[in-house]
Design an enzyme around this catalytic site. Structure first.
Site, PDB file in Angstrom:
ATOM      1  N   ARG A 102      51.315  41.718 -60.845  1.00 31.34           N
ATOM      2  CA  ARG A 102      50.955  40.209 -60.244  1.00 31.34           C
ATOM      3  C   ARG A 102      49.790  39.764 -60.479  1.00 31.34           C
ATOM      4  O   ARG A 102      48.676  40.691 -59.997  1.00 31.34           O
ATOM      5  CB  ARG A 102      51.612  39.604 -58.901  1.00 31.34           C
ATOM      6  CG  ARG A 102      52.368  40.070 -59.155  1.00 31.34           C
ATOM      7  CD  ARG A 102      53.531  38.469 -58.207  1.00 31.34           C
ATOM      8  NE  ARG A 102      52.395  38.043 -56.691  1.00 31.34           N
ATOM      9  CZ  ARG A 102      53.120  37.663 -55.804  1.00 31.34           C
ATOM     10  NH1 ARG A 102      54.271  36.959 -56.033  1.00 31.34           N
ATOM     11  NH2 ARG A 102      52.553  37.490 -55.110  1.00 31.34           N
ATOM     12  N   THR A 106      47.328  33.238 -60.636  1.00 28.23           N
ATOM     13  CA  THR A 106      48.755  32.754 -61.142  1.00 28.23           C
ATOM     14  C   THR A 106      49.540  33.554 -60.648  1.00 28.23           C
ATOM     15  O   THR A 106      50.641  33.035 -60.969  1.00 28.23           O
ATOM     16  CB  THR A 106      48.252  32.981 -62.465  1.00 28.23           C
ATOM     17  OG1 THR A 106      48.867  34.963 -63.190  1.00 28.23           O
ATOM     18  CG2 THR A 106      47.031  32.856 -63.674  1.00 28.23           C
ATOM     19  N   ASP A 197      51.558  42.137 -48.213  1.00 25.92           N
ATOM     20  CA  ASP A 197      52.266  42.446 -48.904  1.00 25.92           C
ATOM     21  C   ASP A 197      52.638  44.163 -49.684  1.00 25.92           C
ATOM     22  O   ASP A 197      52.105  44.816 -48.473  1.00 25.92           O
ATOM     23  CB  ASP A 197      50.559  42.897 -49.942  1.00 25.92           C
ATOM     24  CG  ASP A 197      50.524  43.323 -51.271  1.00 25.92           C
ATOM     25  OD1 ASP A 197      50.855  44.302 -51.808  1.00 25.92           O
ATOM     26  OD2 ASP A 197      49.549  42.935 -52.214  1.00 25.92           O
ATOM     27  N   ASP A 200      50.501  47.486 -50.732  1.00 21.50           N
ATOM     28  CA  ASP A 200      49.663  47.943 -49.368  1.00 21.50           C
ATOM     29  C   ASP A 200      49.898  48.205 -48.046  1.00 21.50           C
ATOM     30  O   ASP A 200      48.932  49.165 -47.491  1.00 21.50           O
ATOM     31  CB  ASP A 200      48.916  46.448 -49.282  1.00 21.50           C
ATOM     32  CG  ASP A 200      47.748  45.581 -50.385  1.00 21.50           C
ATOM     33  OD1 ASP A 200      47.350  46.476 -52.026  1.00 21.50           O
ATOM     34  OD2 ASP A 200      47.599  44.729 -50.117  1.00 21.50           O
TER      35      ASP A 200
HETATM   36  C1  PRP Z   1      54.647  42.702 -55.857  1.00 21.45           C
HETATM   37  C2  PRP Z   1      55.839  43.511 -55.080  1.00 21.45           C
HETATM   38  C3  PRP Z   1      56.712  42.093 -56.860  1.00 21.45           C
HETATM   39  C4  PRP Z   1      55.807  41.631 -57.110  1.00 21.45           C
HETATM   40  C5  PRP Z   1      57.410  40.503 -56.674  1.00 21.45           C
HETATM   41  O1  PRP Z   1      53.872  43.900 -56.884  1.00 21.45           O
HETATM   42  O2  PRP Z   1      55.960  44.673 -55.444  1.00 21.45           O
HETATM   43  O3  PRP Z   1      56.295  43.615 -58.000  1.00 21.45           O
HETATM   44  O4  PRP Z   1      54.548  41.114 -56.659  1.00 21.45           O
HETATM   45  O5  PRP Z   1      56.548  38.927 -56.776  1.00 21.45           O
HETATM   46  P1  PRP Z   1      57.615  37.672 -57.479  1.00 21.45           P
HETATM   47  O6  PRP Z   1      58.276  37.977 -57.664  1.00 21.45           O
HETATM   48  O7  PRP Z   1      56.679  36.284 -57.832  1.00 21.45           O
HETATM   49  O8  PRP Z   1      56.599  37.942 -59.294  1.00 21.45           O
HETATM   50  P2  PRP Z   1      52.375  43.378 -57.034  1.00 21.45           P
HETATM   51  O9  PRP Z   1      52.571  42.931 -57.940  1.00 21.45           O
HETATM   52  O10 PRP Z   1      51.406  43.164 -56.487  1.00 21.45           O
HETATM   53  O11 PRP Z   1      51.927  45.334 -57.444  1.00 21.45           O
HETATM   54  P3  PRP Z   1      51.922  46.444 -56.423  1.00 21.45           P
HETATM   55  O12 PRP Z   1      53.593  46.582 -56.627  1.00 21.45           O
HETATM   56  O13 PRP Z   1      51.639  47.133 -57.072  1.00 21.45           O
HETATM   57  O14 PRP Z   1      51.387  46.364 -54.761  1.00 21.45           O
HETATM   58  N1  URA Z   2      54.509  41.070 -53.364  1.00 22.43           N
HETATM   59  C1  URA Z   2      53.853  41.228 -52.001  1.00 22.43           C
HETATM   60  O1  URA Z   2      53.820  42.866 -51.683  1.00 22.43           O
HETATM   61  N2  URA Z   2      54.984  40.374 -50.956  1.00 22.43           N
HETATM   62  C2  URA Z   2      54.992  38.977 -50.633  1.00 22.43           C
HETATM   63  O2  URA Z   2      54.627  38.156 -50.480  1.00 22.43           O
HETATM   64  C3  URA Z   2      54.984  38.716 -52.654  1.00 22.43           C
HETATM   65  C4  URA Z   2      54.893  39.336 -53.394  1.00 22.43           C
END
Ligand code: PRP
Ligand code: URA
Length: 206
Positions: A102, A106, A197, A200
């Site tokens: 993400r 945005t 997150d 993280d």
């Molecule tokens: C997080 C999570 C999902 C997404 C959810 O990933 O693991 O993939 O956000 O959000 P959405 O429903 O609004 O699309 P992130 O993009 O933070 O990447 P990561 O898993 O590498 O931390």
């Molecule tokens: N991705 C995450 O890891 N946590 C949230 O709350 C939303 C998106």
């Protein structure tokens, strides 16, 4: 809408551990793994079976076996925290990867990696712990459909109503299995109360 929220004391206990800001990555990983086992147990309750027979040491008896292969598709990177429990439950599972991240301002996910097995003959489990706006899950499921997946289940840990609505609108054929349905999203599209997150917290990248 086909939303299934886990209703089990152990699931709630594990969700509380994941939400707790004091939970360190080691304990977080273990709780995520255990919770995913419960979720996948529920998500695979209606797997198609084929009837045959088995020879026990005493006689031949009817026996049921899984009729279709299983595919697990974690969305990188947080979905990786849900993979091991699936490979433990289903050792012959086919595993594919979809990399989505993400944008911080945005909240729209862009794709950076894709490696998928054959899925047209499978029951596919799409693994992503956080269903926030639903954009990542919707995009991943569209990719799976493009390569022929027909029976897909979305498995997540925490869902927001916004994400459930988006996924239901985009992919009404895909049931959602979650351990919690939370209140909503904040201005940065993070789930409230949520757990922060997930990626993280899983990998200690703060
Ligand atoms: C997080 C999570 C999902 C997404 C959810 O990933 O693991 O993939 O956000 O959000 P959405 O429903 O609004 O699309 P992130 O993009 O933070 O990447 P990561 O898993 O590498 O931390
Ligand atoms: N991705 C995450 O890891 N946590 C949230 O709350 C939303 C998106």
């Amino acid at each position: 809408m086909s939303l299934n929220v886990l209703d089990h004391p152990l699931a709630q206990h594990l969700v509380a551990l994941l939400r707790d800001v004091e939970t360190e990555p080691g304990a977080f990983r273990i709780a995520a793994d255990k919770l995913t086992s419960l979720l996948v147990w529920e998500a695979t309750r209606d797997l198609p079976m084929v009837e045959g027979t088995v020879q026990t040491p005493l006689e031949i008896t009817p026996a049921f076996r899984l009729a279709k292969p299983i595919a697990a598709i974690p969305i990188l990177r947080a979905g990786l925290g849900m993979l091991e429990s699936v490979t433990t439950l289903f050792p012959d599972v086919r595993v594919g990867y979809i990399g989505l991240e993400r944008n911080h301002s945005t909240a729209i996910a862009s794709s950076y990696y894709r490696k998928l097995p054959r899925v047209d003959d499978c029951v596919s489990l799409c693994l992503d712990p956080m269903l926030a706006t639903g954009g990542s899950a919707s995009q991943a499921i569209s990719l799976l459909k493009e390569v022929g997946a027909t029976q897909i289940k979305m498995v997540c840990v925490v869902a927001a109503p916004e994400g459930v609505a988006r996924l239901t609108a985009d992919h009404p054929d895909v049931p959602i299995f979650s351990a919690a349905l939370d209140r909503g999203l904040n201005d940065h599209k993070y789930i409230l109360p949520g757990l922060g997150d997930f990626g993280d917290r899983l990998y200690g990248t703060f």
